[in-house]
Design a protein around this motif. Structure first.
Motif, PDB file in Angstrom:
ATOM      1  N   SER A   1      95.414  20.782  36.169  1.00  0.00           N
ATOM      2  CA  SER A   1      94.829  19.714  36.967  1.00  0.00           C
ATOM      3  C   SER A   1      95.777  19.358  38.108  1.00  0.00           C
ATOM      4  CB  SER A   1      94.587  18.465  36.114  1.00  0.00           C
ATOM      5  OG  SER A   1      93.689  18.710  35.060  1.00  0.00           O
ATOM      6  N   ASN A   2      95.232  18.646  39.089  1.00  0.00           N
ATOM      7  CA  ASN A   2      96.025  18.049  40.156  1.00  0.00           C
ATOM      8  C   ASN A   2      95.962  16.538  40.023  1.00  0.00           C
ATOM      9  OD1 ASN A   2      96.505  20.628  41.344  1.00  0.00           O
ATOM     10  ND2 ASN A   2      94.474  20.527  42.279  1.00  0.00           N
ATOM     11  N   LEU A   3      96.913  15.852  40.696  1.00  0.00           N
ATOM     12  CA  LEU A   3      96.940  14.394  40.663  1.00  0.00           C
ATOM     13  C   LEU A   3      96.987  13.826  42.065  1.00  0.00           C
ATOM     14  CD1 LEU A   3      99.519  13.511  37.836  1.00  0.00           C
ATOM     15  CD2 LEU A   3      97.047  13.203  37.763  1.00  0.00           C
ATOM     16  N   PRO A   4      96.220  12.777  42.359  1.00  0.00           N
ATOM     17  CA  PRO A   4      96.358  12.103  43.645  1.00  0.00           C
ATOM     18  C   PRO A   4      97.783  11.594  43.840  1.00  0.00           C
ATOM     19  CG  PRO A   4      94.413  11.314  42.469  1.00  0.00           C
ATOM     20  CD  PRO A   4      95.190  12.148  41.511  1.00  0.00           C
ATOM     21  N   GLY A   5      98.295  11.736  45.049  1.00  0.00           N
ATOM     22  CA  GLY A   5      99.626  11.240  45.359  1.00  0.00           C
ATOM     23  C   GLY A   5     100.751  12.190  45.029  1.00  0.00           C
ATOM     24  N   TRP A   6     100.439  13.345  44.437  1.00  0.00           N
ATOM     25  CA  TRP A   6     101.455  14.341  44.110  1.00  0.00           C
ATOM     26  C   TRP A   6     101.288  15.566  45.008  1.00  0.00           C
ATOM     27  CZ3 TRP A   6     105.473  14.315  40.487  1.00  0.00           C
ATOM     28  CH2 TRP A   6     105.558  13.154  39.705  1.00  0.00           C
ATOM     29  N   ARG A   7     102.373  16.023  45.579  1.00  0.00           N
ATOM     30  CA  ARG A   7     102.388  17.177  46.469  1.00  0.00           C
ATOM     31  C   ARG A   7     102.897  18.408  45.729  1.00  0.00           C
ATOM     32  NH1 ARG A   7     105.271  13.148  48.479  1.00  0.00           N
ATOM     33  NH2 ARG A   7     107.235  14.316  48.227  1.00  0.00           N
ATOM     34  N   ARG A   8     102.264  19.543  45.965  1.00  0.00           N
ATOM     35  CA  ARG A   8     102.709  20.837  45.441  1.00  0.00           C
ATOM     36  C   ARG A   8     102.949  20.750  43.926  1.00  0.00           C
ATOM     37  NH1 ARG A   8     107.118  23.874  48.854  1.00  0.00           N
ATOM     38  NH2 ARG A   8     105.984  25.577  47.861  1.00  0.00           N
ATOM     39  N   THR A   9     101.974  20.176  43.246  1.00  0.00           N
ATOM     40  CA  THR A   9     102.114  19.871  41.816  1.00  0.00           C
ATOM     41  C   THR A   9     100.852  20.262  41.076  1.00  0.00           C
ATOM     42  OG1 THR A   9     103.598  18.002  42.253  1.00  0.00           O
ATOM     43  CG2 THR A   9     102.449  18.020  40.138  1.00  0.00           C
ATOM     44  N   ARG A  10     101.038  20.818  39.896  1.00  0.00           N
ATOM     45  CA  ARG A  10      99.940  20.987  38.953  1.00  0.00           C
ATOM     46  C   ARG A  10     100.437  20.571  37.581  1.00  0.00           C
ATOM     47  NH1 ARG A  10      99.087  27.445  37.531  1.00  0.00           N
ATOM     48  NH2 ARG A  10     101.198  27.845  36.752  1.00  0.00           N
ATOM     49  N   LEU A  11      99.502  20.344  36.671  1.00  0.00           N
ATOM     50  CA  LEU A  11      99.894  19.901  35.340  1.00  0.00           C
ATOM     51  C   LEU A  11      98.872  20.348  34.313  1.00  0.00           C
ATOM     52  CD1 LEU A  11      98.580  16.472  34.462  1.00  0.00           C
ATOM     53  CD2 LEU A  11      98.547  17.098  36.884  1.00  0.00           C
ATOM     54  N   TRP A  12      99.342  20.417  33.080  1.00  0.00           N
ATOM     55  CA  TRP A  12      98.463  20.565  31.927  1.00  0.00           C
ATOM     56  C   TRP A  12      98.388  19.198  31.253  1.00  0.00           C
ATOM     57  CZ3 TRP A  12     101.878  24.374  33.413  1.00  0.00           C
ATOM     58  CH2 TRP A  12     101.330  25.651  33.635  1.00  0.00           C
ATOM     59  N   LEU A  13      97.205  18.615  31.197  1.00  0.00           N
ATOM     60  CA  LEU A  13      97.006  17.317  30.563  1.00  0.00           C
ATOM     61  C   LEU A  13      96.681  17.585  29.099  1.00  0.00           C
ATOM     62  CD1 LEU A  13      94.913  14.416  32.115  1.00  0.00           C
ATOM     63  CD2 LEU A  13      95.476  14.622  29.686  1.00  0.00           C
ATOM     64  N   ILE A  14      97.618  17.318  28.218  1.00  0.00           N
ATOM     65  CA  ILE A  14      97.484  17.759  26.830  1.00  0.00           C
ATOM     66  C   ILE A  14      97.185  16.633  25.857  1.00  0.00           C
ATOM     67  CG2 ILE A  14      98.816  19.862  27.146  1.00  0.00           C
ATOM     68  CD1 ILE A  14     101.243  18.455  25.976  1.00  0.00           C
ATOM     69  N   ALA A  15      97.263  15.377  26.295  1.00  0.00           N
ATOM     70  CA  ALA A  15      96.900  14.259  25.414  1.00  0.00           C
ATOM     71  C   ALA A  15      96.453  13.094  26.277  1.00  0.00           C
ATOM     72  CB  ALA A  15      98.071  13.839  24.540  1.00  0.00           C
ATOM     73  N   ARG A  16      95.395  12.422  25.836  1.00  0.00           N
ATOM     74  CA  ARG A  16      94.943  11.193  26.487  1.00  0.00           C
ATOM     75  C   ARG A  16      94.240  10.332  25.451  1.00  0.00           C
ATOM     76  NH1 ARG A  16      89.563  10.519  27.777  1.00  0.00           N
ATOM     77  NH2 ARG A  16      88.186  12.326  27.533  1.00  0.00           N
ATOM     78  N   PRO A  17      94.203   9.011  25.643  1.00  0.00           N
ATOM     79  CA  PRO A  17      93.496   8.165  24.679  1.00  0.00           C
ATOM     80  C   PRO A  17      92.034   8.575  24.545  1.00  0.00           C
ATOM     81  CG  PRO A  17      94.875   6.834  26.103  1.00  0.00           C
ATOM     82  CD  PRO A  17      94.897   8.219  26.675  1.00  0.00           C
ATOM     83  N   MET A  18      91.563   8.637  23.309  1.00  0.00           N
ATOM     84  CA  MET A  18      90.192   9.045  23.021  1.00  0.00           C
ATOM     85  C   MET A  18      89.632   8.153  21.928  1.00  0.00           C
ATOM     86  SD  MET A  18      90.536  13.211  22.909  1.00  0.00           S
ATOM     87  CE  MET A  18      88.852  13.378  22.352  1.00  0.00           C
ATOM     88  N   SER A  19      88.417   7.691  22.107  1.00  0.00           N
ATOM     89  CA  SER A  19      87.769   6.877  21.090  1.00  0.00           C
ATOM     90  C   SER A  19      87.667   7.650  19.781  1.00  0.00           C
ATOM     91  CB  SER A  19      86.373   6.478  21.571  1.00  0.00           C
ATOM     92  OG  SER A  19      85.689   5.771  20.573  1.00  0.00           O
ATOM     93  N   GLY A  20      88.126   7.032  18.708  1.00  0.00           N
ATOM     94  CA  GLY A  20      88.047   7.665  17.398  1.00  0.00           C
ATOM     95  C   GLY A  20      89.130   8.681  17.126  1.00  0.00           C
TER      96      GLY A  20
END
Length: 284
Positions: A46-65
């Motif tokens: 993924s990419n993020l707003p406000g970040w230059r020349r950056t990519r990331l793997w988003l591996i955890a986020r809050p999830m219902s249940g």
């Protein structure tokens, strides 16, 4: 400073060839998720707003249940990249742990040179920036959590430290085979979460099934082991990620020829919520 540390695994992306067999180990259950290193391909970055020349793997986020308290990114910032406004969520606290490359992290008005093994804690409502300044990408883990205030406490102070300067605290009666690198004093209740490094020497074990309220994120930095997740024994290695919801039983046997280490997140030091999301009582 050095660009690399031989002990830390960092994903490099790419895509398996069309000739590969689909024999990966990924699994998502009501009690845990397991993301093996082979899932860290280019097509899930993924990419993020406000970040230059950056990519990331988003591996955890809050999830219902499922997990509720934190998000975790595996960041890759190319040389010259970074951000002057990394996160619009002012109530979030941050932990950065670097596995490869060089960067300048500025917290408030103070700059810090970050290299492999550097760990930073940034309190909520604290301005910070990051610039990758090595010849190659800066790679690091970024964990975020909404800070939970408590009466009589102020948020912790920012700090930057390298794990090589923090002695491992070995668990008693383990023959120095199971220990933790603790970046903060566990008795400091101003912290509402801990990010540590857990180390097992070959043959080290968690000799009982840990079953507790703290949810966990475990990214394997080095080595291999078999890990008990709920009812399943799972073979894990450097580059794999485990995400455990509250009360998921866990245990470990470090079966590899070298030491086994992982970056560990857990929420601590706060009352159980009785109102609002995840609780029974209405918010007030």
């Amino acid at each position: 400073m050095t660009d690399t540390h031989p002990g830390y695994f960092s994903p490099k992306g790419g895509l398996p060839p069309q000739t590969s067999l689909m024999t990966q180990r990924a699994v998502f259950t009501p009690a845990y998720a397991f993301i093996p290193k082979g899932c860290f391909s280019d097509i899930v970055t993924s990419n993020l707003p406000g970040w230059r020349r950056t990519r990331l793997w988003l591996i955890a986020r809050p999830m219902s249940g499922f997990a509720e308290t934190f998000s975790q990114y595996v960041m890759e910032v190319a040389a010259g990249g970074g951000s002057d406004s990394p996160d619009p969520e002012t109530g979030a606290e941050h932990w950065l742990f670097f596995t490869e490359g060089l960067a300048t992290l500025t917290i408030g008005t103070t700059g810090y040179e970050m290299e492999a093994g550097s760990c930073a804690y940034i309190p909520p409502r604290t301005p910070w920036t990051l610039l990758a300044e090595g010849t190659g990408p800066a790679r690091f883990h970024w964990l975020r959590k909404l800070y939970e205030p408590a009466p009589g406490l102020t948020p912790p102070q920012a700090f930057v430290i390298n794990e090589r300067d923090v002695p491992i605290r070995w668990m008693p009666d383990t023959g120095d085979r199971w220990g933790t690198t603790r970046f903060v004093d566990p008795d400091d209740v101003s912290h509402d979460a801990h990010v540590n490094i857990v180390t097992f020497q070959p043959g080290g074990v968690i000799p009982f099934e840990e079953t507790h309220v703290m949810e966990h994120g475990l990214y394997v930095l080095e080595g291999k082991a078999v890990y008990k997740l709920n009812r399943d024994w799972v073979e894990v290695e450097a580059g794999d990620f485990m995400w455990l919801r509250a009360y998921c039983p866990q245990a470990c046997y470090a079966a590899g020829p070298g030491r086994f280490r992982y970056l560990l997140y857990k929420d601590v030091n706060r009352h159980a919520r009785l109102r609002g999301p995840g609780a029974f009582g209405p918010a007030r």
